[in-house]
Scaffold this motif. Structure first.
Motif, short mmCIF file in Angstrom:
data_model
loop_
_atom_site.label_atom_id
_atom_site.label_comp_id
_atom_site.label_asym_id
_atom_site.label_seq_id
_atom_site.Cartn_x
_atom_site.Cartn_y
_atom_site.Cartn_z
N SER A 1 0.86 -1.19 0.00
CA SER A 1 0.00 0.00 0.00
C SER A 1 0.89 1.23 0.00
CB SER A 1 -0.90 0.00 1.25
OG SER A 1 -1.65 1.21 1.34
N TYR B 1 -5.10 -5.86 -0.54
CA TYR B 1 -6.33 -5.06 -0.35
C TYR B 1 -7.21 -5.69 0.72
CZ TYR B 1 -8.36 -8.58 -3.56
OH TYR B 1 -8.76 -9.76 -4.16
N GLU C 1 -9.07 0.43 5.51
CA GLU C 1 -8.73 0.88 4.15
C GLU C 1 -10.01 1.24 3.40
OE1 GLU C 1 -5.92 -0.92 0.74
OE2 GLU C 1 -7.80 -2.01 1.01
N THR D 1 -12.17 2.66 -0.05
CA THR D 1 -12.09 2.44 -1.50
C THR D 1 -11.11 3.42 -2.13
OG1 THR D 1 -14.39 1.65 -1.53
CG2 THR D 1 -13.44 2.37 -3.63
N TRP E 1 -7.51 2.35 -1.49
CA TRP E 1 -7.08 1.24 -2.36
C TRP E 1 -6.80 1.75 -3.78
CZ3 TRP E 1 -4.55 -2.76 -3.13
CH2 TRP E 1 -4.78 -3.65 -4.19
N ALA F 1 -1.98 -8.70 -6.72
CA ALA F 1 -2.88 -8.07 -5.75
C ALA F 1 -3.62 -9.16 -5.00
CB ALA F 1 -3.86 -7.14 -6.45
N SER G 1 -6.00 -10.39 -1.60
CA SER G 1 -6.89 -9.97 -0.52
C SER G 1 -6.26 -10.35 0.81
CB SER G 1 -8.26 -10.63 -0.66
OG SER G 1 -8.15 -12.03 -0.53
N LYS H 1 -13.09 -4.19 -4.29
CA LYS H 1 -11.71 -3.74 -4.48
C LYS H 1 -10.99 -4.57 -5.54
CE LYS H 1 -11.26 -1.46 -0.03
NZ LYS H 1 -10.91 -1.57 1.39
N ALA I 1 -9.42 -2.86 -8.85
CA ALA I 1 -8.03 -3.07 -9.26
C ALA I 1 -7.98 -3.58 -10.69
CB ALA I 1 -7.36 -4.06 -8.32
#
Length: 407
Positions: A155, A194, A199, A201, A204, A221, A223, A252, A256
């Motif tokens: 991040s 993510y 966090e 939206t 992200w 990416a 989760s 998310k 992405a």
């Protein structure tokens, strides 16, 4: 602490493999994974087999680790024999491999080439934290033969990094990516996470856009998963942080995918995007397609010709065995045909090309038309090419698809 190893059956002290496994060598790509178990700080979400200096205490030293890994490389050479295939991919993971001196990593790769042989054009990757390298270090790695690097970005939002216990300065990411380009790395990858509690939206999207601003060749990416036994899990259990929300994770992921595809990176596995086929992580493709690999290091897993084994977990135990000339393998299992088939379904359905239909049994094949009708599996690859390929919605529900294919 990291999760326990599976039980399995006793592994031979000399590391020897059944003749059937050795005869299968060369039928698929061969890779080498090297686990470097050292970290400066333990991230709260991590359940990998990694250790800080405080956790290790005395008796284990970074300065001697490559000697131990080299000993296992030489053991592998003896076990695999003269007919072993060349190494097509090498991947250093951890932990933080780049906590070791660059000349140590260079020596390790040199021994791999001397003992096992690197194939022409071999992909050689190391993971790195943004605060663990500089230009001089990267130039040494590139000169030693490393040609791909994967930075743990996660991040760019300070409060998200703090929740994850990540200590690097997000401003370092574009600097080290630029340094890797200057050093001559062929491929640069960035890892993102993510779904961290707190966090938004917008947070992200900011992280994905910052990653794309670095013009990487590849982005992973993932989760956030709250693993049992981690500091993050304890915080969630105490009510300090909420569990990640499944709908939020799905939103998310789609966000992405939108941003990455718009920037010219296409998905090739559910959690991985690349600029083109040449930027795929070939080492990971080997895992997903049942290739052979030897895992070096404490807790590392290996697979050769249908035999899977895993090393002792603790670096001290690993060092004792390798220095004594013994195999560090803790236990192993010989996979039967049904287990190998099930694992193919679990993994190959996640890649863009999809799963060949002939891997499915009758019940699995019978489930596919319904998955197509529900918009989870692409119609044309199934009807024309007998392949199960996920739709975008199917990527979100890949576990559900697998359950239907393995009734």
């Amino acid at each position: 602490m990291p999760s326990a190893l599976p039980a399995g059956e006793p592994a031979p002290r000399d590391g020897s493999l059944p003749g059937s496994a050795l005869r299968a060598l060369g039928g698929s790509p061969f890779g080498l994974y090297v686990h470097v178990p050292f970290c400066r700080v333990r991230c709260g979400y991590c359940d990998f087999n990694t250790y800080t200096a405080e956790e290790l205490g005395g008796g284990v030293s970074r300065t001697t680790y490559v000697d131990q890994a080299v000993a296992e490389v030489r053991l592998a050479r003896g076990v695999l024999g003269e007919a072993h295939p060349p190494v097509e991919t090498v991947f250093l993971g951890g932990g933080t491999p780049t906590l070791l001196p660059a000349d140590h990593l260079g020596r390790l790769l040199r021994v791999v080439d001397e003992e096992l042989g690197l194939a022409p054009g071999a992909e050689v990757t190391t993971e790195a934290n943004p605060d663990s390298v500089d230009l001089a270090y990267l130039e040494q790695l590139r000169e030693a033969g490393y040609n791909r690097i994967s930075f743990g970005m996660q991040s760019v939002v300070p409060h998200v990094l703090a929740t994850l216990d990540r200590t690097h300065d997000p401003e370092r990411v574009p600097e080290v990516v630029a340094a890797a380009r200057t050093a001559g790395f062929d491929q640069v990858s960035l890892d993102l996470i993510y779904g961290t509690p707190g966090e938004s939206t917008a947070d992200w999207a900011r992280s994905v856009e910052a990653a794309l601003a670095c013009a990487p060749d590849h982005v992973s990416a993932y989760s956030l998963i709250v693993e049992e036994g981690t500091a993050l899990a304890r915080r969630v259990k105490r009510g300090e942080l909420p569990m990640p929300d499944e709908d939020d994770l799905a939103d998310k992921y789609l966000a992405a995918d939108d941003l990455l595809v718009a920037a010219g990176l296409d998905w090739y596995e559910v959690s991985n995007w690349a600029r083109d086929d040449a930027a795929w992580c070939r080492h990971n493709v080997g895992y997903w397609t049942g290739a052979d690999w030897w895992g070096i290091g404490p807790g590392a897993h290996s697979h050769v010709g249908g035999v899977r084994w895993w090393n002792v977990k603790h670096p001290a135990a690993y060092g004792d065995r390798t220095v004594a000339g013994a195999s560090p393998a803790h236990a192993r299992e010989v996979l039967d045909e049904e287990t190998r088939r099930v694992e193919r379904v679990l993994l190959e359905v996640r890649i863009r090309e999809g799963l060949p239909g002939d891997v499915l049994d009758g019940a699995g094949r019978a489930a596919v038309p319904d998955l197509v009708a529900r918009g989870l599996v692409e119609a044309e690859p199934w009807e024309r090419e007998d392949r199960v390929a996920l739709t975008r919605q199917g990527r979100l529900l890949a576990d559900l698809v697998v359950r239907d294919l393995l009734p």
